[in-house]
Motif scaffolding. Structure first.
Motif, mmCIF file in Angstrom:
data_model
loop_
_atom_site.group_PDB
_atom_site.id
_atom_site.type_symbol
_atom_site.label_atom_id
_atom_site.label_comp_id
_atom_site.label_asym_id
_atom_site.label_seq_id
_atom_site.Cartn_x
_atom_site.Cartn_y
_atom_site.Cartn_z
ATOM 1 N N SER A 1 0.743 -1.286 -0.185
ATOM 2 C CA SER A 1 0.240 -0.294 0.370
ATOM 3 C C SER A 1 0.792 1.304 -0.001
ATOM 4 N N LEU A 2 2.418 1.047 0.142
ATOM 5 C CA LEU A 2 2.496 2.110 0.108
ATOM 6 C C LEU A 2 3.156 2.842 -1.719
ATOM 7 N N PRO A 3 2.949 4.085 -1.529
ATOM 8 C CA PRO A 3 2.548 4.507 -2.099
ATOM 9 C C PRO A 3 4.195 4.782 -2.713
ATOM 10 N N GLU A 4 4.368 5.094 -4.481
ATOM 11 C CA GLU A 4 5.275 5.238 -4.788
ATOM 12 C C GLU A 4 6.696 6.381 -4.245
ATOM 13 N N ILE A 5 5.836 7.302 -4.137
ATOM 14 C CA ILE A 5 6.626 8.856 -3.627
ATOM 15 C C ILE A 5 6.025 8.507 -2.556
ATOM 16 N N ILE A 6 7.310 9.250 -1.391
ATOM 17 C CA ILE A 6 6.813 9.407 0.119
ATOM 18 C C ILE A 6 7.335 10.950 0.481
ATOM 19 N N LYS A 7 6.259 11.885 0.165
ATOM 20 C CA LYS A 7 6.378 13.013 1.054
ATOM 21 C C LYS A 7 6.862 13.096 2.567
ATOM 22 N N ILE A 8 8.341 13.922 2.784
ATOM 23 C CA ILE A 8 8.276 13.390 4.393
ATOM 24 C C ILE A 8 8.509 15.386 4.325
ATOM 25 N N THR A 9 8.252 16.257 3.989
ATOM 26 C CA THR A 9 7.937 17.196 3.745
ATOM 27 C C THR A 9 7.960 18.074 2.738
ATOM 28 N N ASP A 10 7.087 19.603 2.570
ATOM 29 C CA ASP A 10 7.858 20.305 1.312
ATOM 30 C C ASP A 10 7.855 20.589 0.676
ATOM 31 N N ARG A 11 9.884 20.198 0.631
ATOM 32 C CA ARG A 11 10.480 19.802 -0.434
ATOM 33 C C ARG A 11 11.337 19.191 -0.111
ATOM 34 N N PHE A 12 11.451 18.515 0.525
ATOM 35 C CA PHE A 12 11.816 16.515 1.141
ATOM 36 C C PHE A 12 10.975 15.984 0.559
ATOM 37 N N SER A 13 11.450 14.440 -0.498
ATOM 38 C CA SER A 13 10.352 13.089 -0.282
ATOM 39 C C SER A 13 11.519 12.359 -0.422
ATOM 40 N N LEU A 14 10.366 11.580 -0.626
ATOM 41 C CA LEU A 14 11.129 10.086 -0.758
ATOM 42 C C LEU A 14 10.886 9.353 -1.949
ATOM 43 N N SER A 15 11.867 8.519 -2.409
ATOM 44 C CA SER A 15 11.077 7.224 -3.649
ATOM 45 C C SER A 15 10.130 5.740 -1.867
ATOM 46 N N LYS A 16 9.604 4.653 -3.124
ATOM 47 C CA LYS A 16 9.702 3.786 -1.674
ATOM 48 C C LYS A 16 10.993 2.793 -2.295
ATOM 49 N N ARG A 17 11.829 2.891 -3.003
ATOM 50 C CA ARG A 17 12.643 2.242 -2.699
ATOM 51 C C ARG A 17 13.885 2.765 -1.529
#
Length: 265
Positions: free
Chosen positions: A96-112
């Protein structure tokens, strides 16, 4: 067969040696090997790792049981909560995890990146457990069965998310919370790791395309390492090897964290 695959299969022997010698560290080694050497995506590598570690730990566990180093009552009492948590995590949370996880407005992580970052943090925390000396017979204050079950659930969630068997967490828990001698904690841990890893893998069969020849070959190499590790465990101090391995895990965890987060930022 390409050269990187040969190297990967050779390194798989270290996975088995780690399991046979100190009852943990299989996934800490197998996931980075599968990702960085074999070129497999982290989510799929986590699934392969569950199978490799599960089968290898089961083989090693039976060998420990022959030497009277497994407490089967604790296998079930401690292991059932981890089984439930691992299966739920692999079947529901990870897909269920999205491919892109948004941490903050300027920082996000891919599922990998998220999976590898969490794995690195777990490795760093685990290294502290392995580096700290654990004397046989050392215990903390007694705790009730509910607390032990909650610890099992927590270990299962971590193990299912990153594809780790959790032995590096189970061994200290058995030692400190369940008053288990270190040698028997290692043997007992192997059966718990095997059960939760294989159950976790069942949750992945319908979620991931499995390359069975690669996975089975990797597992065979790991089982060779198990035989070596079990033999070494009879002549080398497990506590000394645990400390050395802890420093190795610490360095690898820091490396993965820097590689996946710092250079991808």
């Amino acid at each position: 067969m390409e050269i990187h695959q040969l190297i990967g299969y050779g390194l798989a022997v270290l996975v088995g040696i780690s399991l046979g010698l100190i009852g943990s560290g299989g996934s800490i080694l197998s996931v980075p090997i599968l990702v960085y050497v074999m070129g497999i995506q982290p989510v799929l590598a986590a699934a392969y790792s569950l199978f490799v570690v599960g089968v290898s730990a089961l083989v090693s566990g039976f060998q420990k049981a022959k030497d009277g180093l497994v407490d089967f009552k604790k296998v079930f009492a401690f292991g059932i909560p981890t089984l439930i948590a691992v299966f739920f995590t692999r079947k529901v949370i990870v897909p269920s995890l999205p491919e892109i996880i948004k941490i903050t407005d300027r920082f996000s992580l891919s599922k990998r990146e998220l999976i590898m970052a969490v794995f690195a943090l777990v490795m760093i925390m685990a290294s502290w457990k392995m580096i700290r000396p654990m004397k046989e017979g050392q215990t903390l204050k007694s705790v009730n069965s509910l607390t032990i079950s909650l610890v099992g659930l927590g270990i299962g969630l971590v193990a299912g998310f990153v594809g780790a068997g959790g032995g590096f967490l189970i061994v200290p828990a058995l030692l400190f919370l369940a008053n288990t001698p270190i040698k028997k904690a290692i043997g007992t841990s192997l059966f718990i790791v095997a059960l939760q890893s294989l159950i976790g893998f069942l949750g992945d069969i319908t979620q991931q395309p499995i390359d069975y020849p690669l996975m089975l070959t990797f597992t065979g190499c790991s089982m060779l390492g198990v035989a070596i590790g079990n033999r070494l465990s009879k002549v080398i101090s497990g506590e000394k090897m645990k400390t050395i391995f802890g420093y190795f895990v610490l360095c690898m965890g820091i490396y993965i964290l820097i590689k996946e987060i710092w250079f991808s930022a």
